[in-house]
Design a protein around this motif. Sequence first.
Motif, PDB file in Angstrom:
ATOM      1  N   TYR A  74       2.315  78.023-138.140  1.00 34.92           N
ATOM      2  CA  TYR A  74       2.151  78.865-139.318  1.00 34.92           C
ATOM      3  C   TYR A  74       3.086  80.085-139.303  1.00 34.92           C
ATOM      4  CZ  TYR A  74      -2.059  76.202-140.493  1.00 34.92           C
ATOM      5  OH  TYR A  74      -2.920  75.207-140.835  1.00 34.92           O
ATOM      6  N   ILE A  75       2.908  80.950-138.321  1.00 36.58           N
ATOM      7  CA  ILE A  75       3.663  82.205-138.314  1.00 36.58           C
ATOM      8  C   ILE A  75       5.155  81.947-138.124  1.00 36.58           C
ATOM      9  CG2 ILE A  75       3.977  84.401-137.127  1.00 36.58           C
ATOM     10  CD1 ILE A  75       0.998  84.346-136.467  1.00 36.58           C
ATOM     11  N   ASP A  76       5.505  81.079-137.181  1.00 32.54           N
ATOM     12  CA  ASP A  76       6.913  80.785-136.929  1.00 32.54           C
ATOM     13  C   ASP A  76       7.592  80.256-138.196  1.00 32.54           C
ATOM     14  OD1 ASP A  76       9.014  80.040-134.549  1.00 32.54           O
ATOM     15  OD2 ASP A  76       9.043  78.528-136.126  1.00 32.54           O
ATOM     16  N   LYS A  77       6.939  79.338-138.874  1.00 35.74           N
ATOM     17  CA  LYS A  77       7.526  78.761-140.082  1.00 35.74           C
ATOM     18  C   LYS A  77       7.673  79.817-141.175  1.00 35.74           C
ATOM     19  CE  LYS A  77       6.897  75.208-143.629  1.00 35.74           C
ATOM     20  NZ  LYS A  77       6.067  74.076-144.113  1.00 35.74           N
ATOM     21  N   MET A  78       6.605  80.599-141.409  1.00 41.64           N
ATOM     22  CA  MET A  78       6.647  81.586-142.482  1.00 41.64           C
ATOM     23  C   MET A  78       7.676  82.673-142.193  1.00 41.64           C
ATOM     24  SD  MET A  78       3.628  84.037-143.972  1.00 41.64           S
ATOM     25  CE  MET A  78       2.940  82.746-144.996  1.00 41.64           C
ATOM     26  N   TRP A  79       7.637  83.239-140.995  1.00 43.74           N
ATOM     27  CA  TRP A  79       8.583  84.311-140.673  1.00 43.74           C
ATOM     28  C   TRP A  79      10.017  83.800-140.666  1.00 43.74           C
ATOM     29  CZ3 TRP A  79       5.993  87.448-136.101  1.00 43.74           C
ATOM     30  CH2 TRP A  79       4.834  88.070-136.589  1.00 43.74           C
ATOM     31  N   GLY A  80      10.212  82.552-140.222  1.00 48.07           N
ATOM     32  CA  GLY A  80      11.550  81.975-140.227  1.00 48.07           C
ATOM     33  C   GLY A  80      12.133  81.899-141.631  1.00 48.07           C
ATOM     34  N   ILE A  81      11.300  81.499-142.591  1.00 44.51           N
ATOM     35  CA  ILE A  81      11.748  81.414-143.986  1.00 44.51           C
ATOM     36  C   ILE A  81      11.984  82.807-144.562  1.00 44.51           C
ATOM     37  CG2 ILE A  81      11.030  80.765-146.330  1.00 44.51           C
ATOM     38  CD1 ILE A  81       9.579  78.362-145.045  1.00 44.51           C
ATOM     39  N   LEU A  82      11.049  83.729-144.296  1.00 39.46           N
ATOM     40  CA  LEU A  82      11.145  85.066-144.867  1.00 39.46           C
ATOM     41  C   LEU A  82      12.321  85.858-144.302  1.00 39.46           C
ATOM     42  CD1 LEU A  82       7.355  85.939-145.020  1.00 39.46           C
ATOM     43  CD2 LEU A  82       8.890  85.713-146.972  1.00 39.46           C
ATOM     44  N   ARG A  83      12.775  85.507-143.118  1.00 40.24           N
ATOM     45  CA  ARG A  83      13.970  86.144-142.560  1.00 40.24           C
ATOM     46  C   ARG A  83      15.220  85.728-143.342  1.00 40.24           C
ATOM     47  NH1 ARG A  83      14.152  87.591-136.977  1.00 40.24           N
ATOM     48  NH2 ARG A  83      16.002  86.296-136.681  1.00 40.24           N
ATOM     49  N   GLN A  84      15.161  84.557-143.979  1.00 40.80           N
ATOM     50  CA  GLN A  84      16.311  84.035-144.723  1.00 40.80           C
ATOM     51  C   GLN A  84      16.228  84.313-146.224  1.00 40.80           C
ATOM     52  OE1 GLN A  84      18.828  82.737-142.985  1.00 40.80           O
ATOM     53  NE2 GLN A  84      17.619  83.100-141.120  1.00 40.80           N
ATOM     54  N   GLU A  85      15.019  84.366-146.753  1.00 42.95           N
ATOM     55  CA  GLU A  85      14.819  84.559-148.190  1.00 42.95           C
ATOM     56  C   GLU A  85      13.894  85.746-148.423  1.00 42.95           C
ATOM     57  OE1 GLU A  85      14.048  80.950-150.633  1.00 42.95           O
ATOM     58  OE2 GLU A  85      13.895  79.942-148.686  1.00 42.95           O
ATOM     59  N   ALA A  86      14.328  86.709-149.211  1.00 45.08           N
ATOM     60  CA  ALA A  86      13.500  87.892-149.473  1.00 45.08           C
ATOM     61  C   ALA A  86      12.257  87.539-150.267  1.00 45.08           C
ATOM     62  CB  ALA A  86      14.317  88.950-150.211  1.00 45.08           C
TER      63      ALA A  86
ATOM     64  N   TYR B 206      13.269  80.694-134.213  1.00 40.47           N
ATOM     65  CA  TYR B 206      14.407  81.405-134.799  1.00 40.47           C
ATOM     66  C   TYR B 206      14.928  82.545-133.924  1.00 40.47           C
ATOM     67  CZ  TYR B 206      10.510  84.388-136.179  1.00 40.47           C
ATOM     68  OH  TYR B 206       9.373  85.163-136.173  1.00 40.47           O
ATOM     69  N   THR B 207      14.319  82.782-132.759  1.00 41.61           N
ATOM     70  CA  THR B 207      14.849  83.811-131.873  1.00 41.61           C
ATOM     71  C   THR B 207      15.994  83.246-131.037  1.00 41.61           C
ATOM     72  OG1 THR B 207      13.304  83.296-130.077  1.00 41.61           O
ATOM     73  CG2 THR B 207      12.580  84.913-131.713  1.00 41.61           C
ATOM     74  N   ASP B 208      16.711  84.128-130.361  1.00 36.08           N
ATOM     75  CA  ASP B 208      17.840  83.707-129.529  1.00 36.08           C
ATOM     76  C   ASP B 208      17.442  83.504-128.069  1.00 36.08           C
ATOM     77  OD1 ASP B 208      19.583  83.862-131.696  1.00 36.08           O
ATOM     78  OD2 ASP B 208      19.919  86.009-131.386  1.00 36.08           O
ATOM     79  N   SER B 209      16.146  83.487-127.818  1.00 33.84           N
ATOM     80  CA  SER B 209      15.670  83.378-126.444  1.00 33.84           C
ATOM     81  C   SER B 209      15.939  81.992-125.865  1.00 33.84           C
ATOM     82  CB  SER B 209      14.164  83.664-126.385  1.00 33.84           C
ATOM     83  OG  SER B 209      13.661  83.415-125.101  1.00 33.84           O
ATOM     84  N   SER B 210      16.322  81.947-124.588  1.00 40.40           N
ATOM     85  CA  SER B 210      16.520  80.675-123.879  1.00 40.40           C
ATOM     86  C   SER B 210      15.529  80.540-122.725  1.00 40.40           C
ATOM     87  CB  SER B 210      17.957  80.613-123.338  1.00 40.40           C
ATOM     88  OG  SER B 210      18.201  81.712-122.466  1.00 40.40           O
ATOM     89  N   ILE B 211      14.445  81.333-122.767  1.00 44.77           N
ATOM     90  CA  ILE B 211      13.443  81.325-121.702  1.00 44.77           C
ATOM     91  C   ILE B 211      12.611  80.047-121.791  1.00 44.77           C
ATOM     92  CG2 ILE B 211      11.442  82.532-120.734  1.00 44.77           C
ATOM     93  CD1 ILE B 211      12.571  85.101-122.052  1.00 44.77           C
TER      94      ILE B 211
ATOM     95  N   CYS C 213      12.090  88.786-129.089  1.00 49.61           N
ATOM     96  CA  CYS C 213      11.164  89.419-130.038  1.00 49.61           C
ATOM     97  C   CYS C 213      11.210  88.727-131.402  1.00 49.61           C
ATOM     98  CB  CYS C 213      11.509  90.902-130.196  1.00 49.61           C
ATOM     99  SG  CYS C 213      10.473  91.745-131.413  1.00 49.61           S
ATOM    100  N   PRO C 214      10.048  88.292-131.955  1.00 44.88           N
ATOM    101  CA  PRO C 214      10.042  87.575-133.225  1.00 44.88           C
ATOM    102  C   PRO C 214       9.859  88.463-134.449  1.00 44.88           C
ATOM    103  CG  PRO C 214       7.853  87.488-132.292  1.00 44.88           C
ATOM    104  CD  PRO C 214       8.713  88.276-131.318  1.00 44.88           C
ATOM    105  N   TYR C 215       9.614  89.756-134.245  1.00 43.75           N
ATOM    106  CA  TYR C 215       9.195  90.598-135.358  1.00 43.75           C
ATOM    107  C   TYR C 215      10.345  91.025-136.251  1.00 43.75           C
ATOM    108  CZ  TYR C 215       4.924  90.648-132.677  1.00 43.75           C
ATOM    109  OH  TYR C 215       3.803  90.248-131.991  1.00 43.75           O
ATOM    110  N   CYS C 216      10.013  91.483-137.439  1.00 47.69           N
ATOM    111  CA  CYS C 216      10.993  91.949-138.416  1.00 47.69           C
ATOM    112  C   CYS C 216      11.617  93.244-137.913  1.00 47.69           C
ATOM    113  CB  CYS C 216      10.288  92.174-139.752  1.00 47.69           C
ATOM    114  SG  CYS C 216      11.320  92.924-141.028  1.00 47.69           S
TER     115      CYS C 216
END
Length: 417
Positions: free
Chosen positions: A398-410, A226-231, A53-56
């Motif tokens: 787009y989404i992967d990059k943005m969400w990946g950054i926002l997960r690390q920086e508020a 940024y998910t832990d999935s290995s699928i 799951c990629p969501y917040c």
Amino acid sequence: MSILTTATRMWLTRSFRPFLFQNEYDNRLDFADCDSLGLYVHIPFCMHICAFCPYCKQVYDKQVCNSYIDDLIREIHLVGGQHPGKKQVTSLYFGGGTPALAADRLAEIISALREHFIITEGIGVELHPENVTVPLLRTLAHAGVTKISIGIQSFQKKFQTILGRTGLDEACMANALRTVPFETVSMDFIFALPGQRFKDLKADVDAAFALGANHVALYPFIDFSYTDSSIPVMEKAEKRKLLDQITEYCEQLGCVRTSIWTFARTQQAAYSSMTRDNFLGFGCSATTLLREQFKINTFSVEQYHNRIEQGKLPTSLTLRFTKRQRMVYYLFWTAYSTRIHPADFEQFFGVSLRRMYGFELWLAERLGFAKKQNGVYTMTRKGAFYYHHYENYYTLAYIDKMWGILRQEAFPRYIRL
């Protein structure tokens, strides 16, 4: 960044200018004149975190969740109280996370929203299969919920194992859905999993309708960085075959295709928080789309609380659209419904669709991606697959990059896409 998405952006916006999200925001949101305005509320808590799951989201804690709901209600009043009177909106959707973990407080949230908005097309809530019990569904119905979406992912043990999910009590679920009816009962599935075949998807769709669903969503598996999935990811040709086969099967059942990945038993059985011209988002990671801007809230529950305590909006980043950028965003998500109405485009932007994108429309028809009937451009099955294929590139670029950054920086300084 994908070369394909970059080239597409430059061509359709007629500019080299990127999408620039900056760390600034408006204290007032200009939504009073927005037509077709929707509402979205994010509840970022889950009992268990699914690796794919990629969501917040974060692991549920009752005290933290209750504090978050208090902040959420304050954010609703901060935004809704900016304009006098009540604004008419189309729909309200709760996503997550698992919104049902706050089921006993959804009525409070809905009440707060109704102080500022008139909801005309119903209220939807996402559910984990474990939430589908008679007491919980009654709580939702009493709060005003009219639509539910159940994240099944798969009824089959082999795919549940791949996804890290447990088995389902189908008899309990069927009984609960019979006992507490809703206008829309949608069930979500993931397709393009390793070893998945048409017979597997067909079995899931059949089971959904047998248990009481009147709407199904078949979302492709996307491997976020940024998910832990290995699928492993399914090959393009195999994925297209699957999508074509399940589309044909749903059409044979008499279903209405309501979007690229969704099929309904009737036209009235709708569930989509994405195909709205404008929307206001509340809660961590929620996004707001208005005529001239797109903003996204912080992903940090702690920093969300701090901003609300200060009486400020929890916005992390804001994009100021150029007119062409807004047109591209509009067309991309409108096309998700598989239909584009030129009259709606002209009403929104004050200029004809053919004038702005006549060549692209001609090319789409020539390539067999769309056909024009009664003045409306409708996506073909071929076009639907290539939209799906491009959406995968868009998501990762787009989404992967943005969400990946926002997960690390508020509150990052900026993100250029």
